[in-house]
Design a protein around this motif. Sequence first.
Motif, short mmCIF file in Angstrom:
data_model
loop_
_atom_site.label_atom_id
_atom_site.label_comp_id
_atom_site.label_asym_id
_atom_site.label_seq_id
_atom_site.Cartn_x
_atom_site.Cartn_y
_atom_site.Cartn_z
N GLN A 112 116.01 108.55 -42.10
CA GLN A 112 115.70 106.79 -41.84
C GLN A 112 113.91 107.32 -41.02
O GLN A 112 112.72 107.02 -41.06
CB GLN A 112 116.25 106.29 -41.56
N ASN A 169 105.45 107.12 -42.35
CA ASN A 169 104.51 106.40 -43.41
C ASN A 169 104.11 105.87 -41.41
O ASN A 169 102.52 104.83 -42.11
CB ASN A 169 106.23 104.98 -43.37
N SER A 209 111.52 103.69 -44.86
CA SER A 209 111.52 102.91 -46.45
C SER A 209 111.05 103.63 -47.18
O SER A 209 109.73 104.57 -46.82
CB SER A 209 110.68 101.59 -46.45
N ARG A 210 111.52 103.84 -48.76
CA ARG A 210 111.06 104.33 -49.55
C ARG A 210 109.60 103.89 -50.20
O ARG A 210 109.72 103.17 -49.94
CB ARG A 210 112.04 104.85 -50.82
N GLU A 211 108.98 104.63 -51.06
CA GLU A 211 107.91 104.15 -52.25
C GLU A 211 108.40 102.83 -52.59
O GLU A 211 107.26 101.59 -52.68
CB GLU A 211 107.50 105.04 -53.18
N GLU A 239 116.06 104.49 -46.42
CA GLU A 239 116.71 105.85 -46.47
C GLU A 239 118.35 106.11 -46.06
O GLU A 239 118.62 105.08 -44.55
CB GLU A 239 116.06 106.90 -45.25
N ARG A 242 111.05 110.01 -42.14
CA ARG A 242 110.60 108.80 -43.28
C ARG A 242 109.37 107.68 -42.06
O ARG A 242 108.21 107.18 -42.59
CB ARG A 242 110.92 108.34 -43.88
#
Length: 134
Positions: A51, A58, A38-40, A45, A54
């Motif tokens: 993904q 995370n 997940s993005r902020e 993604e 990321r």
Amino acid sequence: MIRDAVFPPGRRALYERNHYSPAVRANGLLFVSGQVGSREDGSPEPEFETQVRRAFENLNAVLAAAGCSFDDVIDVTVFIVDPETNFEKAWAIVPEYWGEAPYPTLTGIGVTWLYGFQFEIKVIAKLPEARGAR
């Protein structure tokens, strides 16, 4: 018991919105909730490989917030949507984050749905103060 929750910088609102802790310390171990790509803002993604990267980033942010790194991870569970298509793509990325042998234990699970994501990783790690204990 009061849970000793761990929150990485900049992600607290996401976890409060979804009603869970990113990680909880207990008995010398760190139990990390499943981390996705997940993005902020919490959105996924769009591209699978990004993904996966990321999700590891995370995860590393949660581990760092507890004073750990992936070297402290002892158990890994991954969830992959459409594993016949995506497993090899994910495992081509894993060495970038996994570290050297001996590796942690692994359970891989193929799933049909991950709340809009295609890859999720959750881990159990040994906390820094417990590293010397075996």
